[in-house]
Design a protein around this motif. Structure first.
Motif, PDB file in Angstrom:
ATOM      1  N   LEU A  90      37.155 -46.224 -65.813  1.00 30.31           N
ATOM      2  CA  LEU A  90      38.010 -47.239 -66.437  1.00 30.31           C
ATOM      3  C   LEU A  90      37.272 -47.949 -67.564  1.00 30.31           C
ATOM      4  N   ALA A  91      35.996 -48.297 -67.323  1.00 31.87           N
ATOM      5  CA  ALA A  91      35.209 -49.015 -68.332  1.00 31.87           C
ATOM      6  C   ALA A  91      35.007 -48.164 -69.586  1.00 31.87           C
ATOM      7  N   LYS A  92      34.726 -46.892 -69.393  1.00 29.49           N
ATOM      8  CA  LYS A  92      34.550 -45.998 -70.547  1.00 29.49           C
ATOM      9  C   LYS A  92      35.836 -45.896 -71.362  1.00 29.49           C
ATOM     10  N   HIS A  93      36.958 -45.796 -70.658  1.00 28.38           N
ATOM     11  CA  HIS A  93      38.254 -45.715 -71.347  1.00 28.38           C
ATOM     12  C   HIS A  93      38.531 -46.993 -72.142  1.00 28.38           C
ATOM     13  N   ARG A  94      38.250 -48.149 -71.545  1.00 30.62           N
ATOM     14  CA  ARG A  94      38.493 -49.422 -72.225  1.00 30.62           C
ATOM     15  C   ARG A  94      37.582 -49.574 -73.439  1.00 30.62           C
ATOM     16  N   MET A  95      36.331 -49.131 -73.331  1.00 27.74           N
ATOM     17  CA  MET A  95      35.417 -49.200 -74.473  1.00 27.74           C
ATOM     18  C   MET A  95      35.924 -48.349 -75.639  1.00 27.74           C
ATOM     19  N   THR A  96      36.411 -47.159 -75.317  1.00 31.65           N
ATOM     20  CA  THR A  96      36.938 -46.271 -76.363  1.00 31.65           C
ATOM     21  C   THR A  96      38.152 -46.892 -77.038  1.00 31.65           C
ATOM     22  N   THR A  97      39.067 -47.424 -76.240  1.00 32.22           N
ATOM     23  CA  THR A  97      40.284 -48.044 -76.784  1.00 32.22           C
ATOM     24  C   THR A  97      39.953 -49.255 -77.653  1.00 32.22           C
ATOM     25  N   LEU A  98      39.079 -50.113 -77.165  1.00 29.13           N
ATOM     26  CA  LEU A  98      38.698 -51.313 -77.920  1.00 29.13           C
ATOM     27  C   LEU A  98      37.944 -50.941 -79.180  1.00 29.13           C
ATOM     28  N   GLY A  99      37.092 -49.911 -79.086  1.00 30.85           N
ATOM     29  CA  GLY A  99      36.355 -49.477 -80.268  1.00 30.85           C
ATOM     30  C   GLY A  99      37.282 -49.039 -81.381  1.00 30.85           C
ATOM     31  N   LYS A 100      38.331 -48.300 -81.029  1.00 31.38           N
ATOM     32  CA  LYS A 100      39.309 -47.860 -82.023  1.00 31.38           C
ATOM     33  C   LYS A 100      40.027 -49.056 -82.647  1.00 31.38           C
ATOM     34  N   GLN A 101      40.383 -50.038 -81.823  1.00 34.36           N
ATOM     35  CA  GLN A 101      41.067 -51.233 -82.343  1.00 34.36           C
ATOM     36  C   GLN A 101      40.166 -51.999 -83.318  1.00 34.36           C
ATOM     37  N   ILE A 102      38.874 -52.093 -82.953  1.00 32.79           N
ATOM     38  CA  ILE A 102      37.932 -52.832 -83.807  1.00 32.79           C
ATOM     39  C   ILE A 102      37.753 -52.128 -85.150  1.00 32.79           C
ATOM     40  N   LEU A 103      37.594 -50.815 -85.123  1.00 32.82           N
ATOM     41  CA  LEU A 103      37.418 -50.061 -86.365  1.00 32.82           C
ATOM     42  C   LEU A 103      38.682 -50.116 -87.219  1.00 32.82           C
ATOM     43  N   LEU A 104      39.839 -50.051 -86.571  1.00 27.44           N
ATOM     44  CA  LEU A 104      41.102 -50.129 -87.298  1.00 27.44           C
ATOM     45  C   LEU A 104      41.243 -51.495 -87.957  1.00 27.44           C
ATOM     46  N   LEU A 105      40.856 -52.531 -87.253  1.00 27.37           N
ATOM     47  CA  LEU A 105      40.936 -53.890 -87.787  1.00 27.37           C
ATOM     48  C   LEU A 105      39.972 -54.061 -88.950  1.00 27.37           C
ATOM     49  N   SER A 106      38.800 -53.426 -88.859  1.00 24.31           N
ATOM     50  CA  SER A 106      37.809 -53.578 -89.921  1.00 24.31           C
ATOM     51  C   SER A 106      38.280 -52.962 -91.234  1.00 24.31           C
ATOM     52  N   GLU A 107      39.157 -51.948 -91.145  1.00 25.66           N
ATOM     53  CA  GLU A 107      39.658 -51.310 -92.364  1.00 25.66           C
ATOM     54  C   GLU A 107      40.486 -52.265 -93.207  1.00 25.66           C
ATOM     55  N   GLU A 108      41.019 -53.313 -92.597  1.00 22.28           N
ATOM     56  CA  GLU A 108      41.803 -54.299 -93.340  1.00 22.28           C
ATOM     57  C   GLU A 108      40.930 -55.045 -94.343  1.00 22.28           C
ATOM     58  N   VAL A 109      39.620 -55.077 -94.081  1.00 23.23           N
ATOM     59  CA  VAL A 109      38.706 -55.751 -95.021  1.00 23.23           C
ATOM     60  C   VAL A 109      37.767 -54.729 -95.653  1.00 23.23           C
ATOM     61  N   ASP A 110      38.263 -53.445 -95.749  1.00 22.29           N
ATOM     62  CA  ASP A 110      37.553 -52.370 -96.436  1.00 22.29           C
ATOM     63  C   ASP A 110      36.154 -52.139 -95.872  1.00 22.29           C
ATOM     64  N   LEU A 111      36.087 -51.952 -94.568  1.00 23.66           N
ATOM     65  CA  LEU A 111      34.787 -51.742 -93.932  1.00 23.66           C
ATOM     66  C   LEU A 111      34.739 -50.417 -93.162  1.00 23.66           C
ATOM     67  N   SER A 112      35.550 -49.486 -93.564  1.00 18.08           N
ATOM     68  CA  SER A 112      35.639 -48.254 -92.809  1.00 18.08           C
ATOM     69  C   SER A 112      34.315 -47.489 -92.778  1.00 18.08           C
TER      70      SER A 112
END
Length: 420
Positions: free
Chosen positions: A374-396
């Protein structure tokens, strides 16, 4: 191991069957005013059992025991209620021929297999250091209780037996008072058992009532308590068949690091909140408990998390739900590390017969593996959300760590815009 296997199948205690003694006890209970629709029988693998003596329907009285048959605690000052009950049990046991409870005492198990009575070898077979420490602490508590009585006329074995009687057979009355109800304690346990039993409003009777229909000769079971697997073993000396669904594994929340002399207001706040942590901080098959998540969110609060709120009260309230993506990711990263660390020390299953300690080990392992996935799955999901959010400020193309930090700033800007 063979001894533990035997104890496991009979509910954690050594029991002797004496049909004539059981009949004598029932005869005495009838003369003393007990109202009953049950009788003592014998259930293979369990020992003594309470059987319906006639066809019963929901709402019928199974058993009604008058107050005069409650086991009375000794009137001794400066002792806890449990200690007074122990002293009373010892007195009655040493005067078996004259006590009202002669037959009841004679039917009680000769010894109990709650964890506090386990040998050091049995305890070591639990596997993980945390479980071993927990078991050793239970043994220490039992020894300290015995030493507290400071009575040279009482042996440790006698004290341990009395403690087992109270832990495994006691009921809770008003104000969490302990009650021993001779004859009423002969019901066996089931997680789906009857839980309709209570002390009357005038405290004059303890009544057991049918919560469903029973056929004549059918065993009537009680649900002893809503304890998790480990607590159930510690208190009663057995585990329910569906053990893994009831287990919890304690979760250690890492302490704050750094010099207290240079602590910030945020560090002091986090420290005070962490000190309020409870025993409910644990892992379950559904992941960390609510108390564990609240403590971990507090532990991993950052200055950016604090900046998202206007007051300390608001910060404290925020830890009940997700504080920020970075905070949540750090939590699941820690849980991943924690589960891997414990599983790394978990002994592999050898070619050994079933036992209580093996059941505990297997349940712990299944729970930790479930939480790790469960923890590994949550880390993967949150990581994707964080990277997606960072693209809004051109940090891909920035590092994941930078994305974590700047996701905070994006959330803060959104909150400020909303407040405006």
């Amino acid at each position: 191991i063979l001894k533990l296997q035997f104890l496991y199948f009979i509910g954690g205690m050594e029991v002797k069957h004496d049909a004539q003694l059981a009949l004598s006890l029932e005869d005495k209970m009838d003369r003393e005013g007990v109202v009953r629709s049950v009788e003592i029988g014998w259930a293979d693998g369990k020992g003594h059992a309470m059987m319906a003596s006639r066809n019963l329907v929901k709402g019928d009285i199974l058993l009604k025991v008058p107050k005069k048959l409650f086991f009375q605690e000794a009137e001794i000052d400066n002792l806890t209620q449990k200690e007074r009950l122990i002293m009373s049990l010892l007195h009655e046991r040493k005067n078996m021929e004259t006590t009202l409870f002669k037959e009841w005492l004679a039917l009680l198990p000769e010894r109990y297999s709650t964890i506090s009575s386990w040998s050091d070898e049995d305890i070591e077979s639990l596997g993980t250091q945390l479980r071993i420490r927990q078991a050793k602490q239970l043994k220490k508590d039992l020894q300290r209780g015995y030493e507290r009585l400071s009575d040279e006329n009482i042996t440790f074995e006698e004290y341990s037996w009395c403690n087992g009687v109270i832990d495994t057979r006691g009921f809770t009355g008003r104000g969490d008072n302990l009650l021993l109800i001779p004859y009423g304690d002969m019901f066996n346990h089931s997680p789906e058992g009857n839980n309709c039993f209570e002390l009357s409003n005038d405290d004059e009777y303890f009544t057991f009532t049918c919560d469903r229909s029973y056929a004549k000769g059918e065993e009537v079971l009680l649900k002893y308590n809503a304890l998790c697997g480990w607590e159930q073993v510690a208190c009663y000396g057995f585990i329910d068949a569906q053990v893994s669904s009831m287990f919890q594994y304690p979760l250690h929340v890492p302490p704050l690091t750094g010099d207290l002399h240079t602590a910030t207001d945020m560090d002091i706040l986090k420290q005070s909140l962490l000190m309020e942590g409870s025993a409910d901080c644990c892992l379950t098959l559904n992941g960390p408990s609510a108390a564990a998540m609240k403590l971990l969110r507090t532990r991993y609060l950052s200055h950016s998390d604090i900046a998202l709120h206007t007051s300390l009260d608001e910060v404290i309230a925020a830890t009940a739900t997700q504080v920020s993506l970075e905070n949540e990711w750090n939590i699941w990263a820690y849980i991943t590390t924690y589960c891997k660390s414990v599983l790394g020390t978990h002994p592999p299953r050898m070619d050994e017969p079933p036992s209580l300690s093996l059941s505990i080990r297997e349940a712990d392992k299944a729970l930790l593996e479930t939480c790790l996935a469960l923890a590994k799955h949550r880390m993967t999901t949150l990581g994707k959300q964080i990277l997606l959010l960072s693209e809004e400020v051109d940090l891909s193309k920035q590092s994941f760590t930078a994305a974590l930090q700047l996701s905070h700033e994006v959330e803060l800007m959104r909150k400020l815009d909303a407040s405006k």
